[in-house]
Design an enzyme around this catalytic site. Sequence first.
Site, PDB file in Angstrom:
ATOM      1  CD  GLU A  23      20.541  81.783  81.786  1.00  0.00           C
ATOM      2  OE1 GLU A  23      21.234  81.940  80.772  1.00  0.00           O
ATOM      3  OE2 GLU A  23      19.328  81.468  81.731  1.00  0.00           O
ATOM      4  CE  LYS A  74      22.137  80.034  77.823  1.00  0.00           C
ATOM      5  NZ  LYS A  74      21.266  81.191  78.137  1.00  0.00           N
ATOM      6  CB  CYS A 102      18.783  78.701  80.145  1.00  0.00           C
ATOM      7  SG  CYS A 102      17.190  79.478  79.712  1.00  0.00           S
ATOM      8  CB  SER A 152      12.868  80.505  81.080  1.00  0.00           C
ATOM      9  OG  SER A 152      11.978  80.242  80.023  1.00  0.00           O
ATOM     10  CB  THR A 193      -4.379 103.420  79.315  1.00  0.00           C
ATOM     11  OG1 THR A 193      -4.812 104.558  78.547  1.00  0.00           O
ATOM     12  CG2 THR A 193      -4.053 103.875  80.731  1.00  0.00           C
ATOM     13  CD  GLU A 216      -6.454 102.005  71.983  1.00  0.00           C
ATOM     14  OE1 GLU A 216      -7.656 102.217  72.192  1.00  0.00           O
ATOM     15  OE2 GLU A 216      -5.556 102.323  72.785  1.00  0.00           O
ATOM     16  CE  LYS A 272       1.089 107.863  65.767  1.00  0.00           C
ATOM     17  NZ  LYS A 272      -0.381 107.829  65.906  1.00  0.00           N
TER      18      LYS A 272
END
EC number: 6.3.5.1
Length: 552
Positions: free
Chosen positions: A45, A113, A149, A175, A397, A402, A521
């Site tokens: 697709e 589609k 799809c 997908s 990281t 967090e 954030k």
Amino acid sequence: MADTFRITLAQLNPAVGDLAANAAQAKDAWNQGRLAGAGLVALPEMFITGYQIQDLVRKHAFVTDAMARIEALAADCADGPALAIGGPLYQDGKLYNAYHICESGRVVARVLKHKLPNTDVFDEVRLYSEGPINGPVRIGPLRIGMPICEDAWSGDVAEAQAESGAEILLVPNGSPYHRDKHDERLSHMVARVVETGLPLLYLNMIGGQDDQVFDGGSFGLNPGGKLAFQCADFIPDVTHVDLEQGTEGWRIVDGPVSPRPSSLEQDYHAMQLGLRDYLAKTGFSKVVLGLSGGVDSAIVAVIAADALGPENVRCVMLPSKYTSQPSLDDAADLAGRVGTRLDSLPISGPVDAVSATLAPLFEGRAPDLTEENMQSRLRGVLLMALSNKFGEMLLTTGNKSEVAVGYSTIYGDMAGGYNPIKDLYKTRVFDICRWRNENHRDWMKGPAGEVIPPQIITKPPTAELREDQKDEDSLPPYPVLDRILTMLVDEDASVADVVATGIDRETVKRIEHLVYISEYKRYQAAPGARLSKRSFWLDRRYPIANRWRDTS
């Protein structure tokens, strides 16, 4: 002798917007199919444009260019098998997600589609018009139904195509991966096969695109839901599938079945591929990251080494007066095991200088979180300087635990261009580290063996921004925190639901509060590989200014 027909399935990795390169990949796959005697070469697709292209598809010039590329590809692939490729179509004032079938030098059919997904990371309803349910397309001796799809995730499109004379279903997909997605796809496709009685070819693309990773895993099912073949996950594959016609109709000839990797391996491969492609598709070949001696930066360094090769990874220690010698030793140990460069930039001098500058305004106020964040932000300044000077993308990281509760410093350790572990809760970070120490695969460019020192995995997590600091000073133990977050974030559970599992209400309410106040954030956070069905960004979209709280 039974009639036979060969279809070449191209499970490949397009780049969004690189129409020429995507067309070249399609042409190469077509050549492989032609040499193998295929009657049809199929690509996924929206392959010509890459996927997902979001509002880029609203640029009329872009759509016009993509359609012209398909017309040119059709002309270029005139002498050989038919070619089926996904791409946009602008027609009669409407924009469609279409599947273009090319034969004898021209586009001979287009399938539009019908069902436009508007859930999770998808927003196709606002971009495309709904196409009618198309009947099958005849290619050689076959009448092929082509539900695109989402069209194959419910029964009506495939059923209508079967009733219109389809003898096999070909499902082209874009997908994206999330944990256990393959089982979900397989369940839906088995249902289509059982309902229609037709064999089915499921073709998916691979590759990373921003936060999404497409994992391939293309497969074929015969009537009854029997698996005929299965391609590898996350690996490009051009496979030739044979079909034979017998007394009961067409059937897929059995082929190799690639084994399914474990859940941990799938996540790790998604993070590795997502990082590799994000860099390649944005023009970077090297990365830099701050190495703290902790588990999060350790696994990011290893993922980067596996994606790019250790020689393209710069790790930097940025010690302060609170950084322990064991942290320095662990960082050096990891860099040595992985084979990355390790630099050291102490921040004590910059911290003293900034503290002196602020002292007149801070006079009479006790040190608090401000001074802790100052250290993190100075580290961000130094790492961004290295990124700018040497053309190395800065990796962040922060794990999902967090990211969820805001246990990170905006413009500090959140500074950077990409975060491979953004959708990985802390407890799963530990599991992934152990898995990587015990496993190595051909697609990993880093070394085999115990690349992460065991003491990094077992020691108590700490940000080391003040004396004797531990994460659990201000957060519940990570197994508890991650259970709360999984319920509140991933499952949309109520506070009462979480409390019913045995966690005290005060703790749950405090974590709920942190999740909501940290929304701003996350709006400014670097992208990262989507691993779950509830990743931060497109999966979960919350207002920043929000005063509602769950009182259950």
